[in-house]
Scaffold this motif. Structure first.
Motif, PDB file in Angstrom:
ATOM      1  N   ARG A   1     -22.079  14.560  24.407  1.00 47.48           N
ATOM      2  CA  ARG A   1     -21.525  14.591  25.762  1.00 47.48           C
ATOM      3  C   ARG A   1     -22.115  13.493  26.627  1.00 47.48           C
ATOM      4  O   ARG A   1     -22.313  13.653  27.828  1.00 47.48           O
ATOM      5  N   ARG A   2     -22.461  12.390  26.015  1.00 46.79           N
ATOM      6  CA  ARG A   2     -22.923  11.232  26.776  1.00 46.79           C
ATOM      7  C   ARG A   2     -22.119  10.020  26.341  1.00 46.79           C
ATOM      8  O   ARG A   2     -21.572   9.993  25.238  1.00 46.79           O
ATOM      9  N   PRO A   3     -22.007   9.003  27.191  1.00 45.80           N
ATOM     10  CA  PRO A   3     -21.309   7.793  26.763  1.00 45.80           C
ATOM     11  C   PRO A   3     -22.056   7.152  25.597  1.00 45.80           C
ATOM     12  O   PRO A   3     -23.293   7.171  25.573  1.00 45.80           O
TER      13      PRO A   3
ATOM     14  N   VAL B   1     -16.384   7.867  25.904  1.00 49.76           N
ATOM     15  CA  VAL B   1     -16.846   9.138  26.458  1.00 49.76           C
ATOM     16  C   VAL B   1     -15.841  10.203  26.035  1.00 49.76           C
ATOM     17  O   VAL B   1     -14.638  10.014  26.202  1.00 49.76           O
TER      18      VAL B   1
ATOM     19  N   SER C   1     -20.008  10.681  20.981  1.00 47.92           N
ATOM     20  CA  SER C   1     -20.020  11.145  22.366  1.00 47.92           C
ATOM     21  C   SER C   1     -19.659  12.622  22.445  1.00 47.92           C
ATOM     22  O   SER C   1     -20.222  13.374  23.245  1.00 47.92           O
TER      23      SER C   1
ATOM     24  N   MET D   1     -25.921   6.259  29.108  1.00 47.71           N
ATOM     25  CA  MET D   1     -25.314   5.754  27.872  1.00 47.71           C
ATOM     26  C   MET D   1     -26.294   5.697  26.699  1.00 47.71           C
ATOM     27  O   MET D   1     -27.431   5.269  26.837  1.00 47.71           O
TER      28      MET D   1
ATOM     29  N   ASP E   1     -14.996  13.938  26.939  1.00 47.43           N
ATOM     30  CA  ASP E   1     -15.430  14.892  27.960  1.00 47.43           C
ATOM     31  C   ASP E   1     -15.107  16.336  27.574  1.00 47.43           C
ATOM     32  O   ASP E   1     -14.532  16.607  26.514  1.00 47.43           O
TER      33      ASP E   1
END
Ligand code: FES
Ligand code: FES
Lengths: 88, 757, 161
Positions: free
Chosen positions: B285-287, B220, B281, B41, B222
């Protein structure tokens, strides 16, 4: 006949009396009947086949959640009102 | 407790079980918005405008992007530009464009604290440092910070592209977002026939809901363009809808998991950080988790509208109200919606008046966009009406309860908006107030030297919305029931909802285990707000429990191979009506039932619960030298319909009273001319502490609502309505002074005393 | 960046009876140390400037706002948080009283109130209502109006006698 009360701004804009009367088996055809007598009203009340966002119909003291398909048996008065935001 | 319902023999309802989520909350295990931690995160931070009104000429993020530990930077260029489409017609009403602009400014900042850019970094410190490196070139404009400034000729305009609705006419270049009117009967005639006409104007300062937990947003995004959001909110579905609109995603691509919520009072309905965390995000591509500071919360969320309310009431020689007029001007903040229709509905709600007229103005000012605050706009208008009523009683020598009873609104009374009331319990509240120990007690007229005592009374109303709720039930093999629901639990609603299912099933409250679940796991459920949760979600639980019983009977019929009609269920036992040998406990039927597990679900879409009224009595002691006011005795009386869990109903009444007392005596946004709030910390925005308050006595009146099987009415909102006028009236009783602006703080009292001399 | 090159400091401390060695940035508060470094999130942040009491912990017998204490300052000290109140045998009487008296609504303030109230009852087994209100003046609750919190503390005090 059901007593109908329209919002102030619609009455002002279209010259509709404070209290009018109309009939209908459900809200949809009641509004059609009002439109016959006072052309232009429907535009304020209905949008894309539904009660307009921001508009609500209070049927004998209860705000309908069914909208235009609400059946009108034994109804004595309907108030169209701006819907109300708020709450915690 | 006073009850007008015939005393039904409830087993669960009206008892005080320990709430199901209580253990996690007293041990520190409960997970609130800030407590979530996801693998990998990042921490998000935002840059906020230092100006209350300015054009954004350019934003340079290059320095920030170059910093070590910074993973992404965003501005409104990363958000779709939305059109001016009206959304919904309830809590989150307003246009999509404004919803999105309030999340992050596009061309203009409209209040100090308006977000202009966002950063995701490896930790909070790096994120804060990076935010400081973003350079914004502003063209600073003059702000308007109250309704007078905003409505003045030649006032700077917040939204040049917006046309307001002024009694049906579209008007451009005005800060009046809406002017609405309601009219019943002929007030000119009513005032002409009046024996006495009293008019007052009150001035309310902006206040904040003041929930202790700051806003957060974690997301998030995705690779499949699905967005998962974790947040502390009053409505996971409204967050889902708002986020999907701001990001232009189908609703099914957004899944919102509600965290425990550390207070809201209406202020946790809007979205703020969630879409920003989502876009950051998407870029990394990360929380990403973003959190507000307390100053951010004051500067950029809430508030409850300030404004001016003028009320004029005329009575005949018998003390009957003939006419009432209100002019209501409330601050919407940066975007339209100051709850003026609610204000109109509430302003004369406690009285039966043959002629009424209301003009209400929704006024744009350079302050954060107003959010609902517990009975939004009702305290503001009640202050004006209840002060006028008190003045009438003072002039005429009427007893303030008798005058209210003489003019009381009850079933069949026509309201200012037109519709007639269904069953309501204001009269019962006033009678209970009259019979209360507090009202009958002597106001100790010999307080400490230099101090004066006074008593005030006021009434108030909120209308309890209905709307959509869904509940699922599942009978476990041990005979206990799992309940899932979508109403985020802000103060014990899991318990009050589970109790309604338990009552139907005739089993202990502890045997129904409620969980609040994410938006993919339950049917649509509207916000925890408008005093609707125990009423509407409780109703869905009631229906689901009845369906579960049908299922149980069906399975028993299969098992015993007899007709359903010969089977009955009560109190956890299913049995044959004819053969006394045939009976099973819930545990027995739940053990491998024929044809699959026993489950049920139900949803509702309800009308209003019929309205809730409250009457409060306040005794004050005021130091004439310092102006310090102590509340020495306080009683809150309220029609609660039916108290499902009386402790939490009392808690709502006490908490609402405490907030109202703070509003009356201390709380305000103190702003300079530039529109900068100077008291944006708890030290300076002074909310009541334990030492400021006495015990708050409660009297629950139960006049059941016609719309709910147990008669539930919403109880959360009415109790914040009477305190401001009750305290104003008590100050007048003590000192002979009408303070017509909030907060009625020590300096105003001493100044008024000086003027009086 | 210079501020990111500051070296972490080794701290030996005892949290809820468990002695531990941790590495802490010297500018980080005890609140953040508990929540982010040690990973126990029962202690809450409401303001981060010493005005709400949601972050209250007990430091060597004294209650402090952990947002105003640095993580490095707890070297060699005993820190007690809400997570340390219950034992495997059950809840602390205060926790039980808060549940029975419905002294929490949203619950965000509850850990702070419990830690504060425990410090009071540890030293004064039977405080008056006035004394309880004074003692809890550093803890804000926006939901309850304090009525039921005061009653719960008073109930727990009598119980523990
Ligand atoms: S977070 Fe420490 S006192 Fe508020
Ligand atoms: S219970 Fe919500 S702040 Fe205290």
């Amino acid at each position: 006949m059901i007593k109908i009360f329209l919002p102030y701004k619609i009455r002002e804009t279209l010259g509709v009396p404070t209290e009018i009367e109309a009939d209908g088996s459900n809200l949809r055809n009641l509004i059609d009947h009002i439109e016959d007598a006072y052309p232009g009203v429907k535009d304020y009340l209905v949008d894309e086949g539904k009660l307009k966002p921001g508009m609500s119909a209070v049927i004998d003291g209860k705000t309908t959640r069914l909208g235009l398909i609400h059946k009108l048996d034994d109804v004595s008065e309907i108030h169209f009102l701006p819907s109300i935001a708020g709450g915690s | 407790m006073v009850s007008t319902s015939e005393n039904k023999n409830y087993k669960v309802i009206g008892t005080r079980p320990i709430r199901h989520d209580g253990y996690d909350k007293v041990t520190g295990r409960a997970q609130y918005g800030a407590d979530i931690k996801l693998p990998g995160m990042l921490i998000g931070a935002v840059l906020r405008s230092p100006y209350a009104h300015a054009k954004i000429k350019s934003i340079d993020t290059s320095e920030a992007e170059k910093m070590d530990g910074v993973f992404a930077v965003m501005t409104s260029k990363d958000l779709p530009r939305l059109g001016d489409v009206v959304r919904g017609n309830s809590e989150e009403s307003g246009s999509e464009k404004h919803l999105s602009e309030n999340v992050m400014a596009f061309d203009k900042v409209l209040y100090k604290g308006h977000v202009v850019a966002g950063v995701a970094a490896k930790d909070q410190n790096t994120a804060f440092e990076a935010v400081k490196k973003i350079k914004v070139d502003y063209e600073v404009l003059k702000p308007v910070i109250n309704v007078d400034q905003a409505m003045a000729k030649d006032a700077p305009i917040l939204h040049e592209d917006y046309s307001g609705d002024h009694l049906g006419k579209k008007v451009k270049n005005s800060n009046i977002a809406a002017h609405a009117r309601h009219e019943i009967g002929d007030i000119d005639d009513g005032f002409k026939k009046s024996d006495l006409v009293v008019e007052k104007e009150v001035d309310m300062q902006t206040v904040h809901q003041g929930y202790i937990e700051p806003h957060t947003g974690t997301a998030v995004w995705d690779e499949e363009d699905r967005v998962k959001v974790w947040t502390s909110t009053q409505g996971s579905f409204s967050v889902r809808d708002s986020v999907s609109k701001v990001l232009e995603l189908d609703v099914s691509r957004v899944k919102v998991t509600p965290m425990e919520i550390g207070g809201g009072f209406g202020g946790k309905i809007p979205i703020y950080l969630e879409p920003i965390a989502a876009v950051l995000s998407k870029k990394t591509r990360r929380p990403v988790k973003a959190m507000m500071s307390r100053t951010d919360v004051f500067d950029a969320t809430g508030p409850g509208p300030g404004g001016k309310v003028k009320v004029k009431i005329g009575i005949d020689s018998e003390g009957k109200i003939l006419a009432a007029y209100a002019d209501i001007r409330l601050e919407a903040g940066a975007y339209p919606e100051a709850f003026i229709e609610a204000a109109a509905k509430c302003v004369f709600s406690c009285y039966d008046v043959p002629s009424m007229k209301i003009d209400a103005y929704d006024v744009l000012v350079n302050k954060p966009s107003s959010a609902p605050y517990r009975a939004p706009a009702s305290p503001q208008v009640a202050f004006a009406t209840e002060t006028v009523v008190d003045e009438i009683c003072e002039i005429k020598g009427y007893d303030p309860i008798d005058f209210r009873l003489k003019n009381v609104a009850e079933k069949g009374t026509r309201t200012a908006l037109g519709p007639k009331y269904r069953t309501i319990g204001l009269k019962e509240c006033l009678e209970a107030a009259k019979n209360s120990d507090h009202w009958k007690s002597n106001l100790d007229s010999n307080p400490s030297p230099g101090k004066k005592r006074g008593r005030g009374i006021a009434s108030g109303y909120w209308f309890n919305i209905g709307f959509k709720s869904s509940v699922n039930l599942s009978l476990n093999p041990d005979g206990k029931v799992a309940l899932t629901e979508g109403s985020t639990d802000i103060g014990g609603s899991r318990a009050s909802i589970a109790m309604q299912a338990a009552e139907v099933l005739g089993i202990p409250a502890e045997d129904v285990r409620p969980s609040v679940v994410d938006t993919d796991s339950i049917g649509i459920t509207d916000v925890t707000g408008g005093s609707r949760t125990t009423y509407a979600t409780g109703y869905a639980a009631y229906n689901a429990a009845h369906k579960l019983i049908e299922e149980i009977i069906e399975k028993a019929a299969l098992k015993w191979d007899i007709s359903k009609d010969h089977i009955e269920y009560s109190d956890g036992i299913v049995k044959s009506k004819t053969d006394s040998e045939l009976k099973m406990t819930l545990k027995e039927i739940a053990d491998d039932p024929p044809g699959g597990p026993i489950v049920s679900s139900a949803s509702v879409d309800l009308e209003e619960a019929g309205g809730g009224f409250a009457v409060h009595i306040a005794d004050l002691e005021i130091d004439e030298e310092t102006g310090k006011t102590d509340v020495v005795n306080y009683t809150a009386i309220q029609d609660v319909g039916k108290a499902i869990h009386p402790s939490y109903v009392e808690g709502q009444m006490q908490g609402g009273a405490a907030q109202g007392i703070g509003w009356a005596l201390n709380e305000e946004y103190f702003m300079n001319e530039d529109g900068v709030m100077l008291n944006s910390s708890y030290l300076d925005y002074r909310m009541p502490i334990a030492l400021d308050l006495p015990m708050i006595d409660t009297i629950m009146i139960e006049v059941p609502s016609e719309e709910h099987p147990y008669g539930v009415r919403g109880v959360g909102e009415p109790p914040i309505v009477p305190p401001v006028p009750a305290i104003g009236n008590a100050i007048n009783d003590a000192l002979g002074l009408r303070l017509l602006s909030t907060p009625m703080k020590p300096s105003k009292i001493t100044e008024a005393l000086k003027r009086k001399k | 960046m210079a501020e990111n090159k500051v070296k972490k400091v080794a701290v030996n401390t005892t949290i809820n009876g468990e002695e531990m060695d941790i590495l802490v940035d010297p500018y980080v508060s005890l609140l953040e140390t508990l929540r982010e470094v040690i990973g126990i999130t029962g202690t809450k942040e409401g303001c981060n400037d010493g005005n709400c009491g949601a972050c209250t912990v007990n430091l060597d017998g004294r209650i402090v706002d952990s947002c105003l204490v640095l993580g490095v300052e707890v070297e060699g000290k005993n820190v007690e948080t809400v997570e340390g109140m219950a034992t495997p045998d059950g809840l602390h009487p205060l926790q039980q009283a808060f549940l029975e008296e419905a002294a929490l609504q949203c619950g965000i303030c509850t850990p702070g109130f419990l830690v504060s109230a425990k410090a009071l009852l540890d030293n004064e087994p039977d405080p008056s209502e006035e004394r309880i209100r004074h003692w809890l003046a550093g803890n804000l609750c926006r939901c309850t109006g304090y009525d039921k919190i005061v009653k719960a503390v008073s109930k727990a005090s009598k119980k523990s006698k």
